[in-house]
Design a protein around this motif. Structure first.
Motif, PDB file in Angstrom:
ATOM      1  N   GLY A 154       0.796  -1.233   0.000  1.00 32.40           N
ATOM      2  CA  GLY A 154       0.000   0.000   0.000  1.00 32.40           C
ATOM      3  C   GLY A 154       0.822   1.274   0.000  1.00 32.40           C
ATOM      4  N   PRO A 200      -4.138  -3.786  -1.304  1.00 30.53           N
ATOM      5  CA  PRO A 200      -4.476  -2.670  -0.406  1.00 30.53           C
ATOM      6  C   PRO A 200      -5.774  -1.964  -0.785  1.00 30.53           C
ATOM      7  N   TYR A 201      -6.115  -1.954  -2.074  1.00 33.25           N
ATOM      8  CA  TYR A 201      -7.385  -1.320  -2.478  1.00 33.25           C
ATOM      9  C   TYR A 201      -8.566  -2.084  -1.865  1.00 33.25           C
ATOM     10  N   LEU A 202      -8.459  -3.396  -1.894  1.00 32.79           N
ATOM     11  CA  LEU A 202      -9.530  -4.221  -1.315  1.00 32.79           C
ATOM     12  C   LEU A 202      -9.661  -3.951   0.179  1.00 32.79           C
ATOM     13  N   LYS A 203      -8.526  -4.022   0.873  1.00 31.87           N
ATOM     14  CA  LYS A 203      -8.559  -3.880   2.334  1.00 31.87           C
ATOM     15  C   LYS A 203      -9.021  -2.492   2.752  1.00 31.87           C
ATOM     16  N   ARG A 204      -8.851  -1.505   1.858  1.00 30.18           N
ATOM     17  CA  ARG A 204      -9.188  -0.125   2.236  1.00 30.18           C
ATOM     18  C   ARG A 204     -10.516   0.339   1.629  1.00 30.18           C
ATOM     19  N   GLY A 205     -11.244  -0.611   1.051  1.00 32.94           N
ATOM     20  CA  GLY A 205     -12.611  -0.334   0.637  1.00 32.94           C
ATOM     21  C   GLY A 205     -12.787   0.237  -0.760  1.00 32.94           C
ATOM     22  N   ASP A 206     -11.709   0.315  -1.551  1.00 32.02           N
ATOM     23  CA  ASP A 206     -11.851   0.789  -2.937  1.00 32.02           C
ATOM     24  C   ASP A 206     -12.010  -0.436  -3.846  1.00 32.02           C
ATOM     25  N   PHE A 207     -13.239  -0.939  -3.876  1.00 33.80           N
ATOM     26  CA  PHE A 207     -13.490  -2.182  -4.603  1.00 33.80           C
ATOM     27  C   PHE A 207     -13.446  -1.982  -6.123  1.00 33.80           C
ATOM     28  N   TRP A 244      -9.730  -2.214  -6.964  1.00 34.85           N
ATOM     29  CA  TRP A 244      -9.324  -3.597  -6.680  1.00 34.85           C
ATOM     30  C   TRP A 244      -9.749  -4.526  -7.810  1.00 34.85           C
ATOM     31  N   PHE A 255     -15.465  -9.651   1.507  1.00 36.48           N
ATOM     32  CA  PHE A 255     -15.346  -8.193   1.614  1.00 36.48           C
ATOM     33  C   PHE A 255     -16.517  -7.443   0.978  1.00 36.48           C
ATOM     34  N   TYR A 260     -10.530  -8.037   9.455  1.00 38.68           N
ATOM     35  CA  TYR A 260     -10.922  -7.180   8.326  1.00 38.68           C
ATOM     36  C   TYR A 260     -12.434  -6.976   8.227  1.00 38.68           C
ATOM     37  N   THR A 261     -13.176  -8.072   8.341  1.00 36.07           N
ATOM     38  CA  THR A 261     -14.624  -7.989   8.107  1.00 36.07           C
ATOM     39  C   THR A 261     -15.370  -8.903   9.076  1.00 36.07           C
ATOM     40  N   TYR A 278      -7.695   0.765   9.818  1.00 35.52           N
ATOM     41  CA  TYR A 278      -8.440   0.183  10.942  1.00 35.52           C
ATOM     42  C   TYR A 278      -7.987  -1.235  11.259  1.00 35.52           C
ATOM     43  N   ARG A 329     -15.418   6.560   3.050  1.00 38.97           N
ATOM     44  CA  ARG A 329     -14.119   6.391   3.693  1.00 38.97           C
ATOM     45  C   ARG A 329     -13.807   7.667   4.453  1.00 38.97           C
ATOM     46  N   TYR A 382     -13.611   2.607   6.780  1.00 36.81           N
ATOM     47  CA  TYR A 382     -14.636   2.752   5.743  1.00 36.81           C
ATOM     48  C   TYR A 382     -15.894   2.000   6.143  1.00 36.81           C
ATOM     49  N   PRO A 392     -17.258  -3.110   6.687  1.00 36.23           N
ATOM     50  CA  PRO A 392     -16.597  -4.413   6.836  1.00 36.23           C
ATOM     51  C   PRO A 392     -17.103  -5.147   8.085  1.00 36.23           C
TER      52      PRO A 392
END
Lengths: 271, 169
Positions: free
Chosen positions: A47, A75-82, A85, A111, A251-252, B56, B95, B154, B169
């Motif tokens: 990331g 990192p895009y997936l983990k940070r919510g930018d699907f 990703w 996710f 993560y989820t 997070y 986010r 997010y 999430p």
């Protein structure tokens, strides 16, 4: 010590082994060899700017190499930018479907809650392989179990049970932490009370470190007007939950996970 | 000649430096970084350390909110005033940053359709989600070894024809 711990927390989890770049060298493929070195150098700083730049350099040097696309996507997936990703992981899948379809399907499920998309990936992967389709990235699930959970989530509970029970009888397969719990919940949802109780109890015998099977057993006993059993199981669910014995993922949240509020609401209703 | 060579080397070096810097500027320090934008962000929202905003999941505790995630889910399920609307389908992701005092700011919104393409949700829905997210006040500051950190969080909300289906999430 603090710095060491912080560094440990920031280290990304990798289930994919590092590439053996010498494969490219042996094939006299210098650009891809250099791309591979760049990608493996980039991996630990997931990331970060330098990491993403190195992955792009790898992609430029060897555009047919799936690994940097895959790693760059994480990192895009983990940070919510699907959106971003998906573009990157699609490229990795296109270049190496057998290597990434299972992972993409798992991420769609865990996710994004894109159950139909996940099913498509698992079924496509199954059609390409004549062996096991593998396990989830976090190591908690065999992917056929996840496929079953996806069918369950789109309302096809009976099919979900068939798939999961089928996997459990596969030669050489050892049940994983949550398999019996999910089966118990699915049985409960389809009205098979005895089947649900059997599987939830099996889940407890298999792994007695979860509040969830006690919670669902409590729900079943409540419906059966077995008040003492209901209270006993709900109380146990609360005790376990407070001890930290519960479904957890950093993560989820997971399918069939319960929260303390759920348990306390039930306990209050039984007062 | 010596002078000409020196000028050439200096020019080439400066040019390549410029290129690298320009290229670097295309990349944020970290994927997903949100810089302060004076046009949309609250200037009173302060970070403890602008140079070290974690994610997070770095704390190994999942989403950290008083009453756990179910409180957020119930809050949106009970508070969102939405009507069934064909086409309001996909995922709305907000986010933002939770600072070391548990306050939030720098909200950014992204809409996505079921094919993972960017999409614009109706203003009514998007604004409601944004406003409701900004009013969530139970965030727990990230802590490692007794030290508190700012972090990115997010919320991804899946809608089907305007109906809230699930929050991640």
């Amino acid at each position: 010590m603090r710095r060491f711990l912080l560094a440990l927390m920031l280290v990304p989890i990798h289930a994919f082994p590092q590439y053996n770049c010498n494969i490219f060298k042996m094939n006299n493929d210098q650009p891809c060899y250099e791309a591979c070195l760049a990608a493996t150098e980039a991996e630990p700083g997931q990331g970060t700017r330098s990491s993403q730049m190195l992955f792009d350099k790898a992609i430029e040097l060897c555009p047919t190499f799936d690994y940097p696309y895959f790693e760059k996507s994480v990192p895009y997936l983990k940070r919510g930018d699907f959106v971003t990703w998906k573009k990157l992981i699609d490229k990795a899948v296109e270049l190496n479907p057998k290597g990434h379809l299972g992972y993409r399907g798992w991420c769609k499920f865990q996710f994004v809650r894109d159950y139909k998309g996940a099913i498509r990936d698992f079924e496509k992967l199954d059609s390409l392989l004549d062996y096991d389709i593998g396990y989830s990235m976090n190591g908690n699930y065999q992917l056929n179990i996840v496929k079953g959970l996806c069918y369950g989530a789109i309302g096809q509970k009976t099919k979900a049970i068939e798939i999961i029970e089928g996997q459990l009888t596969e030669k050489g397969y050892s049940a994983m932490t949550y398999d019996y719990l999910h089966l118990g919940v699915l049985k409960m949802q389809t009205g098979d009370t005895n089947g649900a109780i059997d599987y939830l109890k099996k889940s407890i015998s298999f792994n007695d470190y979860l509040a969830e099977p006690y919670y669902y057993l409590g729900l079943i006993y409540k419906k059966l007007n077995r008040t003492i059993d209901f209270k006993e199981n709900m109380e146990k669910a609360r005790t376990y939950y407070l001890k930290g014995y519960k479904m957890f993922d950093p993560y989820t949240h997971q399918v069939d996970k319960v929260y303390l509020t759920d348990i306390e609401k039930e306990l209050k209703s039984g007062e | 000649m010596k002078q000409a060579t020196l000028i050439f080397i200096l020019t080439a070096t400066l040019y390549s430096c410029g290129q690298t810097q320009e290229k670097k500027a295309d990349y944020p320090l970290q994927v997903g970084d949100i810089d302060f934008n004076s046009k949309i962000d609250n200037p009173n929202f302060k970070l403890c350390d602008e140079t070290r905003v974690l994610q997070y999941y770095n704390f190994g505790k999942g989403l950290q909110y008083k009453g756990e995630k179910i409180t957020i889910t119930e809050y949106f399920k009970n508070g969102l005033k939405t009507k069934e609307k064909i086409g309001e389908t996909g995922v709305l992701t907000i986010r933002f940053i939770v600072n070391c005092n548990g306050q939030t700011g720098r909200f950014r919104i992204q809409g996505m359709d079921n094919d993972y393409n960017e999409k614009k949700f109706g203003d009514n829905l998007a604004n409601q989600v944004l406003t409701m997210t900004s009013k969530l006040d139970g965030w727990i500051a990230g802590e490692l070894e007794g030290k508190k950190y700012d972090y990115y969080q997010y919320l991804a909300i899946r809608f089907e024809n305007g109906k809230l289906i699930e929050i991640m999430p």
